[in-house]
Design a protein around this motif. Structure first.
Motif, PDB file in Angstrom:
ATOM      1  N   ARG A  53     -41.917 -29.658  -1.105  1.00  0.00           N
ATOM      2  CA  ARG A  53     -42.918 -29.416  -2.148  1.00  0.00           C
ATOM      3  C   ARG A  53     -42.162 -29.185  -3.452  1.00  0.00           C
ATOM      4  O   ARG A  53     -40.944 -29.138  -3.471  1.00  0.00           O
ATOM      5  N   GLY A  54     -42.910 -29.020  -4.559  1.00  0.00           N
ATOM      6  CA  GLY A  54     -42.255 -28.944  -5.865  1.00  0.00           C
ATOM      7  C   GLY A  54     -42.197 -30.363  -6.423  1.00  0.00           C
ATOM      8  O   GLY A  54     -41.754 -31.288  -5.721  1.00  0.00           O
ATOM      9  N   ARG A  90     -50.570 -35.965  -2.576  1.00  0.00           N
ATOM     10  CA  ARG A  90     -50.861 -34.796  -3.410  1.00  0.00           C
ATOM     11  C   ARG A  90     -51.130 -35.274  -4.843  1.00  0.00           C
ATOM     12  O   ARG A  90     -50.320 -36.001  -5.413  1.00  0.00           O
ATOM     13  N   ASN A 164     -42.365 -21.420  -7.209  1.00  0.00           N
ATOM     14  CA  ASN A 164     -40.965 -21.795  -7.002  1.00  0.00           C
ATOM     15  C   ASN A 164     -40.659 -23.048  -7.790  1.00  0.00           C
ATOM     16  O   ASN A 164     -41.066 -24.154  -7.411  1.00  0.00           O
ATOM     17  N   GLN A 202     -44.997 -19.060  -2.546  1.00  0.00           N
ATOM     18  CA  GLN A 202     -43.727 -19.755  -2.803  1.00  0.00           C
ATOM     19  C   GLN A 202     -42.751 -18.884  -3.591  1.00  0.00           C
ATOM     20  O   GLN A 202     -41.542 -19.073  -3.494  1.00  0.00           O
ATOM     21  N   ASP A 243     -45.771 -29.113 -12.796  1.00  0.00           N
ATOM     22  CA  ASP A 243     -46.016 -30.273 -11.930  1.00  0.00           C
ATOM     23  C   ASP A 243     -46.374 -31.501 -12.759  1.00  0.00           C
ATOM     24  O   ASP A 243     -46.266 -32.629 -12.290  1.00  0.00           O
ATOM     25  N   ASN A 253     -49.429 -26.351 -13.783  1.00  0.00           N
ATOM     26  CA  ASN A 253     -48.466 -25.697 -12.884  1.00  0.00           C
ATOM     27  C   ASN A 253     -49.236 -24.857 -11.872  1.00  0.00           C
ATOM     28  O   ASN A 253     -50.467 -24.759 -11.934  1.00  0.00           O
ATOM     29  N   LYS A 254     -48.497 -24.250 -10.955  1.00  0.00           N
ATOM     30  CA  LYS A 254     -49.120 -23.494  -9.874  1.00  0.00           C
ATOM     31  C   LYS A 254     -50.167 -22.516 -10.378  1.00  0.00           C
ATOM     32  O   LYS A 254     -49.973 -21.861 -11.407  1.00  0.00           O
TER      33      LYS A 254
END
Ligand code: MRU
Length: 360
Positions: A53-54, A90, A164, A202, A243, A253-254
């Motif tokens: 992921r990331g 994703r 993360n 994360q 992202d 982003n997250k």
């Protein structure tokens, strides 16, 4: 970077085994397990289940996915279908689409299939190397910001990060963490506040884990703690990853990033976003056009940890009949971002400055 003093990357091609190897991130921080990706389905599973992921790592895995799909399928229509399946894993991290398009651009069905297969492997490895190079450059550029604060403050620099965006989200070094690792190597006294980052944690499971292994002083906090810490002058700057960044400067982003940016602005604490150029979305102007991934209920309903006998257990934590909603990302409008720390320099999040980063 290091795990138990041994150097690792998150993904690599093992020439002897002829397999792509990854660190299975769903097992961290409890156990370090290396697994193989041998075919398209393995790659789809790895991205969907978040074994990788990331954004930059998803891109690199997707690139190896095209190589593995070609090795397995060879046929023109089937490769195109494979590319569509990979793109369908994703929706938010733009590096995924960037990497698949880059790999597909290399495919020439009229040349020898063995030569083509080799070319695709080399291209996937090139994508990994260029990500490592970009992260190192982000580190060099971001280091100057940390150093300046340290030179003024002459005391520990406290940095907040979310989720993360460390080396585990990339191939090596990380985006948000690269300046931190460089500061540590240059003996600058730093301390990192690590947002736990619900629902998948994360921050706690991955960022704190990797900082510990690199001996960077860090403290995990709940996602709700940053306001108090900012109010008490316990945060000097924020560095997060992304992202996707629109070519106009908005940051996906997250989930939870936006809240941190808003409160940082209130307290005039600089809020930086560290990205390689591959995270820029050159097609999207408005942030409402970014697809925000919604993930399974179970990421909220269940929690995984170790029991007293060190066995990994997953438990239900919500009332069974409660509804849940789990958007995985949010948008931080450019007004809340001090600057973007990129591999090509530190720039303001606006259309003109971002345009100058475009590869020729
Ligand atoms: O859902 P994930 O774990 O793939 O999300 C990615 C992230 O960890 C972040 O949003 C990160 O800050 C950007 S990726 C360098």
């Amino acid at each position: 970077m290091l795990i138990d003093r041994k150097s690792y990357r998150t993904i690599w091609h093992d020439k002897v085994l002829e397999k792509v190897q990854i660190i299975d991130q769903t097992k961290l921080p409890f156990s370090l397990e290396i697994i193989s990706l041998e075919c398209l389905d393995d790659v789809l599973e790895a991205i969907n289940s978040m074994q990788v992921r990331g954004a930059p790592l998803i891109g690199a895995t997707a690139a190896f996915g095209i190589y593995l799909a070609y090795r397995e399928l060879k046929d023109k229509t089937k490769i195109a279908e494979a590319a569509a399946k990979i793109k369908n894993t994703r929706p938010t991290a733009v590096n995924l689409f960037w990497a698949v398009d880059k790999m597909m651009g290399k495919i020439n069905h009229s040349i020898d299939k063995n030569i083509m297969q080799k070319t695709l492997l080399e291209e996937a490895e090139k994508i990994c190397e260029s990500d490592v190079d970009a992260c190192k450059k982000i580190g060099i550029n971001g280091f100057e910001l940390i150093k300046k604060i340290h030179d003024n403050k002459k005391n520990t620099v406290n940095i907040l990060t979310h989720c993360n965006a460390g080396w585990l989200a990339t191939i090596d070094w990380g985006t948000a963490t690269a300046p931190i690792y460089l500061a540590k190597k240059n003996n600058i006294d730093i301390h990192v506040w690590v947002d736990e980052t619900r629902p998948r944690n994360q921050g706690a499971s991955l960022t704190s884990y990797e900082l510990n292994h690199e001996q960077v002083d860090n403290t995990i906090i709940t996602d709700n703690s940053a306001g108090l810490l900012m109010q008490r002058n316990q945060i000097d700057l924020c560095i997060v990853g992304a992202d996707r960044v629109t070519y106009t400067g908005h940051v996906a982003n997250k989930i939870g990033t936006f809240l941190k940016a808003v409160i940082a602005k209130e307290f005039r604490i600089p809020f930086y976003v560290a990205i390689p150029i591959s995270t820029i979305d050159w097609n999207t102007r408005n942030y409402n056009d970014i697809a925000i991934e919604e993930r399974s209920d179970n990421e909220l309903r269940k929690i995984t940890g170790l029991d007293n006998e060190n066995r990994i257990k997953t438990l239900d934590i919500y009332p069974k009949n409660s509804k849940v909603y789990n958007p995985a990302f949010d948008i931080t409008p450019k007004e809340f971002v001090q600057s973007l720390i990129t591999n090509k320099g530190i720039i303001k999040p606006n259309e003109d400055d971002i345009a100058k980063l475009k590869d020729d």
